[in-house]
Write a protein that holds these residues in place. Structure first.
Motif, PDB file in Angstrom:
ATOM      1  N   GLY A  39       0.835  -1.191   0.000  1.00 41.45           N
ATOM      2  CA  GLY A  39       0.000   0.000   0.000  1.00 41.45           C
ATOM      3  C   GLY A  39       0.868   1.237   0.000  1.00 41.45           C
ATOM      4  N   VAL A  40       0.223   2.384   0.005  1.00 46.42           N
ATOM      5  CA  VAL A  40       0.939   3.668   0.058  1.00 46.42           C
ATOM      6  C   VAL A  40       0.528   4.370   1.341  1.00 46.42           C
ATOM      7  CG1 VAL A  40       1.354   5.886  -1.061  1.00 46.42           C
ATOM      8  CG2 VAL A  40       1.040   3.827  -2.458  1.00 46.42           C
ATOM      9  N   LEU A  41       1.481   4.486   2.260  1.00 42.53           N
ATOM     10  CA  LEU A  41       1.237   5.173   3.524  1.00 42.53           C
ATOM     11  C   LEU A  41       1.452   6.671   3.338  1.00 42.53           C
ATOM     12  CD1 LEU A  41       3.161   2.748   5.937  1.00 42.53           C
ATOM     13  CD2 LEU A  41       0.702   2.828   5.494  1.00 42.53           C
ATOM     14  N   PRO A  42       0.766   7.492   4.113  1.00 43.15           N
ATOM     15  CA  PRO A  42       0.960   8.939   4.021  1.00 43.15           C
ATOM     16  C   PRO A  42       2.393   9.341   4.414  1.00 43.15           C
ATOM     17  CG  PRO A  42      -1.042   8.432   5.216  1.00 43.15           C
ATOM     18  CD  PRO A  42      -0.303   7.143   5.049  1.00 43.15           C
ATOM     19  N   ASN A  45       5.910  14.974   4.110  1.00 45.84           N
ATOM     20  CA  ASN A  45       6.433  15.980   3.189  1.00 45.84           C
ATOM     21  C   ASN A  45       6.522  15.468   1.752  1.00 45.84           C
ATOM     22  OD1 ASN A  45       8.408  14.114   3.642  1.00 45.84           O
ATOM     23  ND2 ASN A  45      10.042  15.589   3.993  1.00 45.84           N
ATOM     24  N   GLY A  46       5.614  14.604   1.346  1.00 50.99           N
ATOM     25  CA  GLY A  46       5.645  14.087  -0.016  1.00 50.99           C
ATOM     26  C   GLY A  46       4.348  13.386  -0.359  1.00 50.99           C
ATOM     27  N   PRO A  47       4.283  12.813  -1.574  1.00 50.88           N
ATOM     28  CA  PRO A  47       3.048  12.175  -2.021  1.00 50.88           C
ATOM     29  C   PRO A  47       2.745  10.842  -1.349  1.00 50.88           C
ATOM     30  CG  PRO A  47       4.719  12.072  -3.741  1.00 50.88           C
ATOM     31  CD  PRO A  47       5.286  12.898  -2.631  1.00 50.88           C
ATOM     32  N   GLY A  48       3.700  10.233  -0.664  1.00 55.42           N
ATOM     33  CA  GLY A  48       3.417   8.984   0.030  1.00 55.42           C
ATOM     34  C   GLY A  48       4.624   8.069   0.089  1.00 55.42           C
ATOM     35  N   ILE A  49       4.448   6.978   0.827  1.00 56.94           N
ATOM     36  CA  ILE A  49       5.500   5.985   0.997  1.00 56.94           C
ATOM     37  C   ILE A  49       4.952   4.646   0.540  1.00 56.94           C
ATOM     38  CG2 ILE A  49       7.088   4.887   2.623  1.00 56.94           C
ATOM     39  CD1 ILE A  49       6.404   7.305   4.545  1.00 56.94           C
ATOM     40  N   LYS A  50       5.400   4.185  -0.623  1.00 56.66           N
ATOM     41  CA  LYS A  50       4.984   2.863  -1.102  1.00 56.66           C
ATOM     42  C   LYS A  50       5.628   1.840  -0.173  1.00 56.66           C
ATOM     43  CE  LYS A  50       4.878  -0.314  -4.893  1.00 56.66           C
ATOM     44  NZ  LYS A  50       5.549  -0.792  -6.061  1.00 56.66           N
ATOM     45  N   THR A  51       4.791   1.039   0.485  1.00 58.73           N
ATOM     46  CA  THR A  51       5.268   0.123   1.507  1.00 58.73           C
ATOM     47  C   THR A  51       4.915  -1.306   1.143  1.00 58.73           C
ATOM     48  OG1 THR A  51       4.985   1.854   3.167  1.00 58.73           O
ATOM     49  CG2 THR A  51       5.180  -0.402   3.983  1.00 58.73           C
ATOM     50  N   THR A  52       5.903  -2.181   1.235  1.00 65.05           N
ATOM     51  CA  THR A  52       5.694  -3.610   1.041  1.00 65.05           C
ATOM     52  C   THR A  52       6.172  -4.306   2.305  1.00 65.05           C
ATOM     53  OG1 THR A  52       6.076  -3.413  -1.332  1.00 65.05           O
ATOM     54  CG2 THR A  52       6.211  -5.625  -0.384  1.00 65.05           C
ATOM     55  N   LEU A  53       5.260  -5.009   2.964  1.00 68.89           N
ATOM     56  CA  LEU A  53       5.571  -5.741   4.190  1.00 68.89           C
ATOM     57  C   LEU A  53       5.441  -7.221   3.891  1.00 68.89           C
ATOM     58  CD1 LEU A  53       6.107  -5.992   7.241  1.00 68.89           C
ATOM     59  CD2 LEU A  53       3.630  -5.726   7.585  1.00 68.89           C
ATOM     60  N   THR A  54       6.516  -7.972   4.121  1.00 70.69           N
ATOM     61  CA  THR A  54       6.518  -9.411   3.916  1.00 70.69           C
ATOM     62  C   THR A  54       6.722 -10.086   5.259  1.00 70.69           C
ATOM     63  OG1 THR A  54       7.481  -9.101   1.721  1.00 70.69           O
ATOM     64  CG2 THR A  54       7.591 -11.319   2.663  1.00 70.69           C
ATOM     65  N   LEU A  55       5.755 -10.912   5.656  1.00 72.28           N
ATOM     66  CA  LEU A  55       5.863 -11.702   6.879  1.00 72.28           C
ATOM     67  C   LEU A  55       6.230 -13.110   6.461  1.00 72.28           C
ATOM     68  CD1 LEU A  55       2.638 -10.496   8.719  1.00 72.28           C
ATOM     69  CD2 LEU A  55       4.970  -9.620   8.967  1.00 72.28           C
ATOM     70  N   GLY A  56       7.316 -13.624   7.018  1.00 75.85           N
ATOM     71  CA  GLY A  56       7.803 -14.925   6.599  1.00 75.85           C
ATOM     72  C   GLY A  56       7.868 -15.927   7.726  1.00 75.85           C
ATOM     73  N   VAL A  64       9.880  -2.923   3.003  1.00 80.21           N
ATOM     74  CA  VAL A  64      10.524  -2.020   2.061  1.00 80.21           C
ATOM     75  C   VAL A  64       9.659  -0.765   1.972  1.00 80.21           C
ATOM     76  CG1 VAL A  64      11.310  -1.696  -0.315  1.00 80.21           C
ATOM     77  CG2 VAL A  64      11.512  -3.948   0.765  1.00 80.21           C
ATOM     78  N   SER A  65      10.285   0.383   2.207  1.00 72.23           N
ATOM     79  CA  SER A  65       9.595   1.675   2.166  1.00 72.23           C
ATOM     80  C   SER A  65      10.228   2.524   1.077  1.00 72.23           C
ATOM     81  CB  SER A  65       9.717   2.395   3.511  1.00 72.23           C
ATOM     82  OG  SER A  65       9.220   1.585   4.560  1.00 72.23           O
ATOM     83  N   GLU A  66       9.410   2.920   0.103  1.00 77.11           N
ATOM     84  CA  GLU A  66       9.897   3.732  -1.009  1.00 77.11           C
ATOM     85  C   GLU A  66       9.204   5.089  -0.979  1.00 77.11           C
ATOM     86  OE1 GLU A  66       9.873   3.784  -5.887  1.00 77.11           O
ATOM     87  OE2 GLU A  66       9.365   1.938  -4.845  1.00 77.11           O
ATOM     88  N   TYR A  67       9.944   6.129  -0.656  1.00 73.82           N
ATOM     89  CA  TYR A  67       9.392   7.477  -0.620  1.00 73.82           C
ATOM     90  C   TYR A  67       9.200   7.932  -2.065  1.00 73.82           C
ATOM     91  CZ  TYR A  67      10.100   7.671   4.380  1.00 73.82           C
ATOM     92  OH  TYR A  67      10.016   7.412   5.723  1.00 73.82           O
ATOM     93  N   ILE A  68       7.961   8.073  -2.471  1.00 74.78           N
ATOM     94  CA  ILE A  68       7.620   8.379  -3.852  1.00 74.78           C
ATOM     95  C   ILE A  68       8.224   9.722  -4.253  1.00 74.78           C
ATOM     96  CG2 ILE A  68       5.702   8.820  -5.443  1.00 74.78           C
ATOM     97  CD1 ILE A  68       4.033   6.903  -3.644  1.00 74.78           C
ATOM     98  N   GLY A  69       8.926   9.716  -5.391  1.00 72.08           N
ATOM     99  CA  GLY A  69       9.532  10.941  -5.910  1.00 72.08           C
ATOM    100  C   GLY A  69      10.910  11.250  -5.362  1.00 72.08           C
ATOM    101  N   GLU A  70      11.417  10.434  -4.463  1.00 69.96           N
ATOM    102  CA  GLU A  70      12.746  10.648  -3.888  1.00 69.96           C
ATOM    103  C   GLU A  70      13.732   9.665  -4.513  1.00 69.96           C
ATOM    104  OE1 GLU A  70      13.680  13.003  -1.687  1.00 69.96           O
ATOM    105  OE2 GLU A  70      11.642  13.793  -1.741  1.00 69.96           O
ATOM    106  N   PRO A  71      14.771  10.150  -5.200  1.00 67.87           N
ATOM    107  CA  PRO A  71      15.697   9.243  -5.883  1.00 67.87           C
ATOM    108  C   PRO A  71      16.433   8.290  -4.934  1.00 67.87           C
ATOM    109  CG  PRO A  71      16.411  11.538  -6.110  1.00 67.87           C
ATOM    110  CD  PRO A  71      15.096  11.551  -5.412  1.00 67.87           C
TER     111      PRO A  71
END
Length: 129
Positions: A39-42, A45-56, A64-71
């Protein structure tokens, strides 16, 4: 290519975390192979944080947290999680993160282990993939 790298990194980290796992009482989420939530968490200071949570297996996790628009905005946390009732606690380097288990999703909780309320509440849900 970036997604392939992230998937490979998640698999390696999940395997490493499972190898370090120690036996604990049976209060864990029943994970057959792995459960993945996205999902994309708020973001403040940006459009969101694409978050992938894997429970193993072995109560291991990879987030994995990807700040959208941040290289340089991709971060990965690995470790172990515990479960008390329907609340999962991720043991992260910067402190714990809490999620509420639902039927097919998890909801990111605040530091007080309570759901966020108001207009942003729907954005704290990660859907099972």
């Amino acid at each position: 290519m970036k997604k392939l790298f992230i998937i490979a990194a998640v698999c390696v980290a999940l395997g490493a975390a499972a190898c370090r796992a120690q036996k604990q009482p049976d209060v864990s989420v029943k994970v057959s192979a792995q459960d993945v939530y996205e999902g994309v968490l708020p973001a403040g200071n940006g459009p969101g944080i694409k978050t992938t949570l894997t429970l193993g297996p072995g109560n291991s996790f990879v987030q994995v947290s990807e700040y959208i628009g941040e290289p340089d905005g991709v971060f990965m946390d690995t470790g172990r999680f515990t479960q008390e009732g329907e609340i999962i606690t991720l043991q992260m380097e910067d402190g714990p993160a809490y999620y509420l288990l639902m039927d097919d999703d998890v909801v990111r909780l605040g530091p007080d282990q309570q759901p966020v309320t108001g207009e942003l509440a729907p954005y704290y849900v990660l859907e099972k993939k």
